[in-house]
Design a protein around this motif. Structure first.
Motif, short mmCIF file in Angstrom:
data_model
loop_
_atom_site.label_atom_id
_atom_site.label_comp_id
_atom_site.label_asym_id
_atom_site.label_seq_id
_atom_site.Cartn_x
_atom_site.Cartn_y
_atom_site.Cartn_z
N PHE A 65 0.84 -1.20 0.00
CA PHE A 65 0.00 0.00 0.00
C PHE A 65 0.87 1.25 0.00
O PHE A 65 0.67 2.17 -0.79
CB PHE A 65 -0.93 -0.01 1.22
N TYR A 66 1.86 1.29 0.91
CA TYR A 66 2.70 2.47 1.00
C TYR A 66 3.69 2.57 -0.16
O TYR A 66 3.99 3.66 -0.65
CB TYR A 66 3.42 2.52 2.34
N LEU A 69 1.83 4.07 -2.81
CA LEU A 69 1.55 5.48 -2.52
C LEU A 69 2.75 6.35 -2.84
O LEU A 69 2.60 7.50 -3.27
CB LEU A 69 1.13 5.63 -1.06
N ARG A 72 2.65 7.30 -6.41
CA ARG A 72 1.76 8.45 -6.62
C ARG A 72 2.43 9.74 -6.19
O ARG A 72 2.32 10.77 -6.86
CB ARG A 72 0.46 8.27 -5.84
N PHE A 362 5.91 12.03 1.12
CA PHE A 362 4.56 12.17 0.56
C PHE A 362 4.11 13.62 0.47
O PHE A 362 2.96 13.88 0.08
CB PHE A 362 3.57 11.38 1.43
N LEU A 365 1.77 15.14 -2.22
CA LEU A 365 0.56 14.32 -2.36
C LEU A 365 -0.42 14.58 -1.22
O LEU A 365 -1.64 14.47 -1.40
CB LEU A 365 0.93 12.84 -2.40
N LEU A 369 -4.66 14.75 -1.18
CA LEU A 369 -5.54 13.91 -0.38
C LEU A 369 -6.47 14.75 0.49
O LEU A 369 -7.67 14.46 0.62
CB LEU A 369 -4.72 12.96 0.47
N THR A 381 -9.21 7.57 3.29
CA THR A 381 -8.76 6.19 3.10
C THR A 381 -8.77 5.50 4.46
O THR A 381 -8.34 6.06 5.47
CB THR A 381 -7.33 6.19 2.53
#
Length: 396
Positions: A65-66, A69, A72, A362, A365, A369, A381
């Motif tokens: 998952f990370y 991410l 992204r 991150f 990003l 979010l 999420t």
């Protein structure tokens, strides 16, 4: 509405001008929203978690998952660099080793998400990087780099201002109270700002502010326990003079970043950049600093026992560094028990806390979010929800 009323109100008030708050301000302002940023000190303050020029950008996660991410986030970094005209991530590549770090498991995850990588024996890695020693297999992924945190904050805030956002410095939020038309944010000096929604991106200052946020009881009770540490970071000089000095534009760092997790110590290192004159590697023990209740309790004092542990690590695993730090500093590190980022909203208050070493990589990003969350285009999420968690035992 009078002019003074317009200046003291906005659709969104963002508390904190570190990487998280700057990202939110940029994305919201770019969407056409009315934004005020409230910063207790200055952007990328040395008393926060987003100062300096050296943070690790890396894909190495045991959780797909990370790792996905991060992919992204890299697109967001590319967008930010193009929009600002600044290079914010310097390529370095990254090495992961140590039994607890599980290089082979990391390699499996990077294979799954499609990130370039190479799994090496310790002997082969030592041949390629003679300044380091390895006690396990080693994962190499060349897409990693070094983030200039302070420049990134400034780049995002410049873009936010250009889109109409206002950034106020020396404005420390003391409380957030719900009213008939939104929220009133009051400073420690009694100044007020009215906003329809408030995004709290206060980093290590969040625990001291939590009790003064007008949050619904159920949401407040669900927030995890936040643990703030005053970490220690040490800069060790390169033995080879050719490794020292400021990089030419577009160049890659002379050393990679690295993360080591073994049974006795967990440490990381990266080129220190301008934080210490480009002369060495910044090395620190992961979660090696003392626990404090909030950023308000930091004192900037180096822990000599931590210095001894980190120097011992350098002596054992980094023969290409002189085992005597030429510079040292403290910084803030905020954890939650499950190590997930917290991005959740109750009524008109959003808590943004990219905890447990997650935030810097991150950064651009995060604003996306939060924008999707507060503008109604998305929902939290599940991994980022404020689900009540507590550390085992009392606050250490």
């Amino acid at each position: 509405m009078h002019d003074i009323d317009r200046r003291e109100s906005a659709t969104y008030a963002v508390i904190g001008a570190g990487l998280s708050g700057a990202s939110v301000a940029w994305r919201l302002a770019a969407s056409g929203a009315d934004v005020i940023v409230l910063e207790r000190d200055v952007p990328a303050s040395a008393l926060g978690s987003s100062h300096g020029s050296a943070r690790i950008f890396r894909y190495g996660y045991l959780d797909p998952f990370y790792a996905g991410l991060v992919m992204r986030a890299k697109s967001s970094w590319d967008e930010l660099e193009a929009a600002s005209g600044r290079r914010l991530i310097t390529p370095s590549g990254s090495l992961d080793f140590g039994a607890v770090r599980d290089p082979r498991g990391l390699a499996d995850v990077l294979e799954t998400v499609g990130v370039e990588h190479e799994l090496l024996s310790g002997a082969d890695a030592a041949t390629r990087w003679p300044g380091l020693r390895f006690d396990t297999e080693v994962l190499w992924h060349p897409g990693a780099g070094v983030i200039d945190a302070e420049e990134s904050v400034n780049a995002m805030l410049d873009l936010a201002r250009a889109a109409g956002a206002e950034v106020r410095t020396g404005w420390e939020a003391a409380s957030v109270r719900h009213g008939f038309t939104g929220y009133q944010v009051t400073s420690t000096t009694g100044r007020t700002v009215h906003a329809e929604q408030v995004i709290v991106a206060a980093g290590g200052w969040l625990p001291a502010l939590l009790g003064e946020l007008d949050l619904p009881p159920g949401f407040a009770d669900a927030l995890p326990e936040f643990e703030v540490r005053q970490e220690n970071a040490f800069h060790y000089p390169y033995c080879d003079p050719s490794d020292r000095g400021e990089l030419a534009p577009g160049a890659q760092t002379s050393w990679p970043t690295f993360i080591y997790k073994g049974e006795d110590i967990q440490a990381y290192g990266l080129p220190g950049g301008r934080d210490a004159g480009f002369d060495g590697q910044k090395v620190a023990e992961y979660n090696g600093g003392r626990v404090i209740r909030s950023a308000r309790d930091q004192d900037g004092a180096i822990d000599p026992e931590n210095r001894t542990r980190v120097t011992g690590f350098v002596e054992e695993f980094a023969p290409g560094l002189e085992p005597e730090p030429y510079a040292e500093t403290t910084c803030l590190f905020t954890n939650v028990p499950r190590d997930d980022m917290i991005i959740d909203r109750a009524a008109g208050v959003t808590i943004l806390s990219p905890c447990s070493g997650q935030g810097a990589k991150f950064a651009p990003l995060l604003g996306e979010l939060v924008h999707d969350l507060v503008a109604g285009a998305g929902r939290t999420t599940e991994r980022f929800r404020a689900v009540g968690q507590r550390f085992a035992g009392a606050l250490r």
